[in-house]
Design a protein around this motif. Structure first.
Motif, PDB file in Angstrom:
ATOM      1  N   ASN A 191     -10.170  10.828  -3.829  1.00 53.82           N
ATOM      2  CA  ASN A 191     -10.262  10.059  -2.591  1.00 53.82           C
ATOM      3  C   ASN A 191     -11.067   8.781  -2.796  1.00 53.82           C
ATOM      4  N   TYR A 307     -16.997   0.869   3.888  1.00 51.38           N
ATOM      5  CA  TYR A 307     -16.697   1.967   4.810  1.00 51.38           C
ATOM      6  C   TYR A 307     -16.915   3.299   4.091  1.00 51.38           C
ATOM      7  N   GLU A 308     -16.405   3.355   2.872  1.00 49.72           N
ATOM      8  CA  GLU A 308     -16.483   4.567   2.055  1.00 49.72           C
ATOM      9  C   GLU A 308     -17.944   4.950   1.808  1.00 49.72           C
ATOM     10  N   LYS A 311     -19.644   6.293   4.959  1.00 45.77           N
ATOM     11  CA  LYS A 311     -19.020   7.383   5.725  1.00 45.77           C
ATOM     12  C   LYS A 311     -19.805   8.685   5.594  1.00 45.77           C
ATOM     13  N   CYS A 315     -14.173  12.764   9.771  1.00 48.49           N
ATOM     14  CA  CYS A 315     -12.867  12.097   9.778  1.00 48.49           C
ATOM     15  C   CYS A 315     -12.326  12.004   8.356  1.00 48.49           C
ATOM     16  N   LYS A 316     -10.988  11.940   8.274  1.00 46.74           N
ATOM     17  CA  LYS A 316     -10.371  11.767   6.957  1.00 46.74           C
ATOM     18  C   LYS A 316     -10.259  10.259   6.703  1.00 46.74           C
ATOM     19  N   TRP A 317     -10.819   9.838   5.602  1.00 46.00           N
ATOM     20  CA  TRP A 317     -10.831   8.412   5.265  1.00 46.00           C
ATOM     21  C   TRP A 317      -9.534   8.047   4.531  1.00 46.00           C
ATOM     22  N   PRO A 318      -9.150   6.769   4.467  1.00 43.68           N
ATOM     23  CA  PRO A 318      -7.908   6.435   3.745  1.00 43.68           C
ATOM     24  C   PRO A 318      -7.975   6.851   2.283  1.00 43.68           C
ATOM     25  N   ILE A 333      -8.091   5.733   9.670  1.00 41.10           N
ATOM     26  CA  ILE A 333      -8.716   7.042   9.467  1.00 41.10           C
ATOM     27  C   ILE A 333      -7.952   8.076  10.299  1.00 41.10           C
ATOM     28  N   ARG A 334      -8.340   9.304  10.140  1.00 39.28           N
ATOM     29  CA  ARG A 334      -7.583  10.356  10.784  1.00 39.28           C
ATOM     30  C   ARG A 334      -8.506  11.450  11.315  1.00 39.28           C
ATOM     31  N   THR A 335      -8.311  11.859  12.548  1.00 41.05           N
ATOM     32  CA  THR A 335      -9.085  12.966  13.112  1.00 41.05           C
ATOM     33  C   THR A 335      -8.315  13.601  14.265  1.00 41.05           C
ATOM     34  N   ARG A 338      -8.876  12.113  17.811  1.00 40.99           N
ATOM     35  CA  ARG A 338      -8.611  10.687  17.782  1.00 40.99           C
ATOM     36  C   ARG A 338      -8.815   9.998  19.138  1.00 40.99           C
TER      37      ARG A 338
END
Ligand SMILES: Cc1ncc(COP(=O)(O)O)c(C=O)c1O
Length: 414
Positions: A191, A307-308, A311, A315-318, A333-335, A338
């Protein structure tokens, strides 16, 4: 307020250069297909490392003309990812039929493993969409294109300058290069953002036009590549604009005809074409901005690293695929929470957006395709969970920190 995207800061920095460029065009009195368009076509092709470029009116037209140029016609099927909302309109615009394929949930790009089952006798093109600035898995997609003899039309509207690592076990349509041992890199999947300069080892592909161990910009990897210069893109103009690029001379000649009434010479039409031209003002603006694109993309990657770095949330980062150099047109990002997160960030003065909230098959206008809910579960789930955070080259590290802190606060209370 931290904007999702703004041109204000960039326009201020480039104000003088842009004003001069605009004035030059106005003074010249030439507005359509003049020297600025020709110069920009040449310089953009050089930047990408492709032979030919044709300026057109917008990204949607670039895709439609590219499809026509590789032989797609009315009733033919075109494969594309189920979440490629803007892309699909270029397919229906020429009377072709979109054939949707589910996405890879990590990259949000088309899942190559699911392409073969979508291929029929009517399949005339595959469109990998390099969504959010991350190249699709071109190694696997080209293998499928080569095996079935189906042209690959790259949608690079969100990926100006994004790169793919050249490997050694596959023939690239126009450059006859080879790709090597992609599986090895998939194993090293992480990741983390990588340093592209340390990833690949040069090999026998050298001398074939592409060099294994090097990185190739998207657009010239498939049979034909399509770009949008919509103002918010990594390279954007002050209105609509687009570009078709290719290494194939026949395809190039056809796109040149198609963009202007199929005219071989003035008022002598040899092919049913249309009017789709990039104009001089937009080309002049793009010429100014092209010089900065590389630096802006690096800054986007730096912001992604920041961002990384900050963090610390659920949340799931790109994710950056091992074969890809992502240019972070969007930082997504993903959660599962949301909608609550979006609202929370909004209250903190942080603008976010959803790209895109509904997959193609659930849009009322695409009901005619006959798909139903559940047909593309990964795309459907992603649409419910994705959130685009602020991302543009002039975003400051302090602003990035504030965004991530707000997300952390949300995670602590939600
Ligand atoms: C992935 C993708 N494809 C195609 C397009 C269409 O480009 P345009 O808006 O220039 O027609 C866009 C732009 O929104 C896009 O993001």
């Amino acid at each position: 307020m931290i904007p999702l995207f703004t041109l204000e800061r960039q326009n201020k920095i480039l104000e003088k250069e842009l004003n001069n460029a605009i004035k030059e065009v106005v003074d010249s009195g030439i507005f359509i297909l003049g020297p600025k368009v020709a110069e920009f076509e040449e310089k953009f092709a050089k930047y990408l490392g492709v032979k030919y470029a044709v300026g057109v009116a917008c990204g949607t037209d670039a895709l439609s003309l590219a499809l026509l140029a590789v032989g797609v016609g009315s009733g033919d099927e075109v494969i594309l990812p189920a979440n490629a909302y803007p892309t699909v309109f270029a397919v229906t615009a020429i009377g072709a039929v979109p054939k949707l394929v589910d996405i890879d949930p990590s990259s949000y790009n088309i899942d190559p493993a699911k392409i073969p089952q979508a291929i029929t006798k009517k399949t005339k093109a595959i469109i990998p969409v390099h969504l959010y600035g991350q190249p699709s898995d071109m190694g696997e997609i080209l293998k499928i294109g080569n095996k079935y003899g189906i042209p690959v039309v790259e949608d690079c509207a969100q990926a100006h300058g994004a790169e793919v690592g050249i490997q050694n076990d596959l023939v690239i349509p126009t450059k006859r290069s080879a790709w090597r041992n992609l599986s090895r890199m998939r194993e090293s999947n992480s990741n983390k953002l990588r340093d592209p300069s340390t990833e690949f080892i040069p090999s026998e592909a050298e001398g074939l036009g592409m060099t294994s161990g090097q990185w190739e910009k998207v657009g010239g990897i498939g049979d034909i590549g399509c770009f949008s210069f919509y103002p918010t893109k990594n390279l954007g103009c002050f209105g609509d604009g687009g570009m078709v690029v290719t290494n194939n001379e026949d395809i190039y000649k056809k796109v040149r005809l198609l963009r202007m009434y199929g005219e071989k010479t003035r008022y002598n039409s040899v092919l049913l074409g249309r009017n789709s031209r990039l104009d001089e003002l937009q080309a002049a603006i793009l010429l100014v901005k092209l010089k900065y694109l590389g630096g802006w993309n690096e800054r986007r990657r730096d912001i992604a690293r920041s961002y990384e770095l900050y963090k610390s949330t659920s949340c799931k980062w790109p994710y950056e695929a091992p074969y890809a150099k992502h240019v972070y047109h969007l930082f997504v990002i993903r959660t599962e929470k949301r909608d609550q997160l979006k609202e929370y960030l909004g209250k903190k003065g942080i603008q976010t957006a959803i790209h895109y909230p509904k997959p193609i098959h659930l849009q009322p206008s695409f009901k005619f395709l006959g798909y139903k809910k559940g047909d593309f579960p990964e795309a459907e789930k992603a649409c419910e969970e994705i959130l685009s955070l602020p991302m543009f080259p002039e975003l400051t590290d302090g602003e990035v920190k504030r965004v991530v802190e707000a997300i952390s606060q949300f995670s602590a209370i939600a």
